[in-house]
Design an enzyme around this catalytic site. Structure first.
Site, mmCIF file in Angstrom:
data_model
loop_
_atom_site.group_PDB
_atom_site.id
_atom_site.type_symbol
_atom_site.label_atom_id
_atom_site.label_comp_id
_atom_site.label_asym_id
_atom_site.label_seq_id
_atom_site.Cartn_x
_atom_site.Cartn_y
_atom_site.Cartn_z
ATOM 1 N N HIS A 38 0.830 -1.212 0.000
ATOM 2 C CA HIS A 38 0.000 0.000 0.000
ATOM 3 C C HIS A 38 0.858 1.254 0.000
ATOM 4 O O HIS A 38 0.578 2.215 -0.692
ATOM 5 C CB HIS A 38 -0.948 -0.003 1.203
ATOM 6 C CG HIS A 38 -2.252 -0.664 0.901
ATOM 7 N ND1 HIS A 38 -2.361 -2.015 0.764
ATOM 8 C CD2 HIS A 38 -3.481 -0.143 0.657
ATOM 9 C CE1 HIS A 38 -3.613 -2.313 0.463
ATOM 10 N NE2 HIS A 38 -4.319 -1.192 0.391
ATOM 11 N N LYS A 103 -10.551 -7.624 7.315
ATOM 12 C CA LYS A 103 -11.300 -7.848 8.554
ATOM 13 C C LYS A 103 -11.075 -6.686 9.496
ATOM 14 O O LYS A 103 -10.007 -6.052 9.464
ATOM 15 C CB LYS A 103 -10.897 -9.169 9.207
ATOM 16 C CG LYS A 103 -9.451 -9.188 9.712
ATOM 17 C CD LYS A 103 -9.172 -10.428 10.520
ATOM 18 C CE LYS A 103 -7.709 -10.548 10.895
ATOM 19 N NZ LYS A 103 -7.376 -10.053 12.224
#
Lengths: 184, 280
Positions: A38, A103
């Site tokens: 990222h 999650k």
């Protein structure tokens, strides 16, 4: 329970049809990326460089799989905690990212960006990584191979099972679910 | 003195690393089966069923239950009549971790420095807690600990006036704030007493208890029961999707402490409380 089926790249129309709490099966290509990947994607955007995959309509899966045993395309591959990707997410949504699988809770900034740019956040079940592994049919590393389990891979998935956590209307399953079942 | 060669220790540690990661404990499976009956949320039931299905695949194909095969925490109980020969026992344990994580296709999740963050590529070093016991045996327990649930854990230095209710409030608050992050349904280890660092080790040791076992001290057995009920009333549910089953078990370990202190540590684990032991 009704199950919706989707295939990336996702259009606005598909994203608009999804609601927090929906069970969804994804088939097609998704991309694996976590912490360091990222950071590099955002750096590439900031420098105006070409990204290793088409972000428009894409779904990113926050995962760092275990090594594949001989004869397997991938090792166990469940979701990692999404919150760590929050600082990098709004800019990816602004550049066309439509879906994220992980999650745990997202930040307010990410939730606002999902509403603004029409992106959706899916939860995969954490801790059932051997089962998830079975839904991933092919794997190809496409960028940042030096990051080991954090490299970006193209994953071909079939009936990959997820739940919509945050939709584009501001609903959050983590809040709705707790409200429904809490006993105080 | 009974002699044990380090080679044997390396082999056993490697085997324990693989087994702990691939074989879900029968006690967990039993408790998850019971939880499916109690769960009211359809999504929650689905998650619990997936946990059992996952455990079967992992066992049959000898692949890890979770991709996060953890940092290897090793509890070493050394009998005082044992002499380790052929090398250093800490090196032997790390060699076992290296072998187990490479040969078992387990993920290497250790970086060599907190800031430089370069992967050591063999999951070493292990975190080793050693104690000296009576006798001529060595007991080794390998407990792979995942990052997601470990990140939700905390040590708090409460003061004696907080009492039982204050401690319970703190534990419930910690679990509530963790929400979906540690992959509920969780198992909660609570360490109370000792010192700052010892409370944390107690909390980790608490996670080794068998699910279904009852605390030998009725006072703490009651506290565990009450905490379990309060946590399950939070409504977080399996994976945080909402539901009755947020927690499978709460285990408390205690130790004497300073007159001014009431240290409390909460170590959170996902459903897969992975640990395997062997006595050599």
């Amino acid at each position: 329970m009704e199950i919706k089926r989707i295939m990336p790249p996702l259009t606005d129309e598909v994203v608009e049809s999804l609601r927090a709490g929906d069970r969804v099966l994804i088939s097609g290509i998704i991309y694996s990326a976590r912490d360091l990947a990222h950071k590099r994607l955002v750096e590439a955007i900031e420098k105006g460089e070409k990204l290793p995959f088409e972000l428009k309509g894409a779904i990113i899966y926050y995962v760092g799989p275990a090594p594949a045993k001989p004869g397997y395309p991938i090792g166990p591959a469940g979701p990692t905690t999404s919150g760590r990707m929050d600082p990098y997410t709004p800019i990816l949504l602004a550049h066309g990212l439509k879906g994220m699988i992980g999650k745990g809770n997202r930040s307010e900034e990410v939730k606002k960006a999902m509403m603004k740019y029409k992106g959706v956040y899916f939860g995969a079940v954490g801790g059932v990584a051997a089962l998830t592994m079975k839904k991933i049919k092919q794997v190809k590393i496409i960028a940042y191979e030096d990051l080991g389990p954090e490299a970006i891979s193209e994953l071909v998935v079939e009936d990959f099972s997820v739940i919509v956590i945050n939709d584009i209307y501001g609903n959050d399953l983590y809040e709705l679910g707790v409200k429904k079942y809490a006993k105080i | 003195m009974r002699e044990i060669n380090v080679k044997e220790i390396t082999e056993k540690v490697a085997q324990l690393c693989i087994e702990a990661n691939c074989l879900l404990g029968e006690d967990v499976k039993k408790r998850v089966k019971e939880a499916i009956e109690k769960e009211e949320s359809p999504l929650g039931k689905e998650v619990l069923k997936q946990i059992l299905e996952n455990a079967e695949i992992a066992r049959n194909e000898m692949v890890p239950i979770c991709q996060d095969t953890g940092l290897a925490v090793v509890f070493l109980e050394m009998g005082e009549e044992v002499k380790v020969v052929g090398g250093n026992i800490y090196e032997a344990i790390n060699e076992g971790v290296r072998k187990g994580y490479i040969e078992g296709y387990l993920r290497k999740s250790v970086v060599s420095d907190p800031f430089r963050r370069k992967n050591t590529n063999d999951n070493t070093p292990a975190i080793i807690h050693c104690s000296i016991t009576k006798g001529d045996k060595i007991k080794i327990t390998v407990m792979p600990k995942g990052g997601g649930s470990e990140n939700m854990s905390e040590v708090k230095m409460l003061t004696p006036a907080f009492g039982v209710e204050g401690v319970k409030d703190y534990v419930v608050k910690r679990v509530k704030e963790s929400g979906a992050n540690p992959c509920p349904p969780i198992v909660v280890g609570v360490g109370i007493g000792g010192t700052f660092e010892y409370a944390a080790i107690l909390a980790k040791k608490a996670l080794l208890r068998e699910i279904g076992s009852i605390h030998p001290d009725p006072f703490y057995a009651e506290m565990e029961k009450d905490l379990l009920e309060r946590i399950n009333n939070l409504g977080i549910g399996p994976q945080g999707f909402g539901g009755r089953i947020t927690c499978l078990a709460v285990f408390i370990e205690v130790f004497p402490c300073h007159i001014a202190s009431l240290p409390v540590a909460v170590n959170i684990n996902c459903h897969a409380v992975r640990h395997k032991s062997i006595i050599i």
